[in-house]
Design a protein around this motif. Sequence first.
Motif: not given
Length: 347
Positions: A300-302, A308-323
């Motif tokens: 779901l986080g993915s 979204l138009a975010l830096n790929v490392f920001v996406k990684l961290l955001t998916i970690i937090v979301f999960s």
Amino acid sequence: METQYRRYDIDWLRVIAIGLLLIYHIAIVFQPWGMFIGFIQSPEPIEGLWKPMTMLNIWRIPLLFFVSGMGVFFAMRKRNIKELLWERTRRILVPLIFGAVAIVPIHIFIWQKFYLQDFRYMPGRGHLWFLMNIFIYVLVLSPLFSVLQKNAKNSLKKMLSKVLGNPFGLLLIAGPFMLETILIKPNPYELYAMTWHGFALGFLSFFFGYCFVMVGDIFWKTIYKYRFVNLLIALFLYGMRLYVFNLKAPGYLMALESIIWIYAILAFAYKYLNKPGKILTYLSKGAYPVYILHMIFLYLGSLIILPLALNVFVKLLTIIVFSFTGCFASYELIRRTKILRPLFGLK
């Protein structure tokens, strides 16, 4: 540390291994081959994540099987074989069946939506294959364990006490794991889910996990004494795998590296993590529901974050937090809802 006391380090290792599992699965989203093993895949890969992942991927799942075997030893101090089988049926088989029909199909629906496919209800073990393996091991090995438990001075314990009392004995235990790779020839070694390699490796790990705790202080003192030696050997073998074999070392070397890593990890946990606490109590109870649910929130986080138009490392961290947030928020609901608790392995 005598085995009649609760081993908090083993509880911590279970929690840490589940946490690493979740982070490892999130990292797969950012690998260029993620879709080919059923994961939602980021259009922007972070291939640099793969090297640290490879340090984990040959011991993280075997460690969980070792810890599960250890848990059975402690459980059988208070239960006979019938009580053990009933308890494991409630805590493993019931969540497995529920997860196969109600949890796995949800994250498959999310995968289908991300890739614009027709929705199909697809029940199955999915990431819960681990539970099926554990339940089979308990069924197969519990009669033997029951006999061993009733005879505190059994022959197997005497033999293993002699073997595990010295470092060369530790290497001898690696023999069956190395032989397994020669016979089954796993390719790749790290593919455990629903393979004969994963089943055989899990069986050996589960069995020896039980045996290590049965032997008691002799084993723990040996691995503690040689903890730095084992750590250096594990790092050396990983270096060889990385720089000499380009991560494609022979299976028997990867099996040896895996066991040496596990010896080192068990030893350092024995020294530093054998302490109770409120955090451990909370996380230990939450680890099982988090494991069952994590693929839903990862997918779901993915689905939400990758476009979204975010830096790929920001996406990684955001998916970690979301999960992690989604998993533990769900756990808070589950542990407060009587009807849901047994479906996620809670008492």
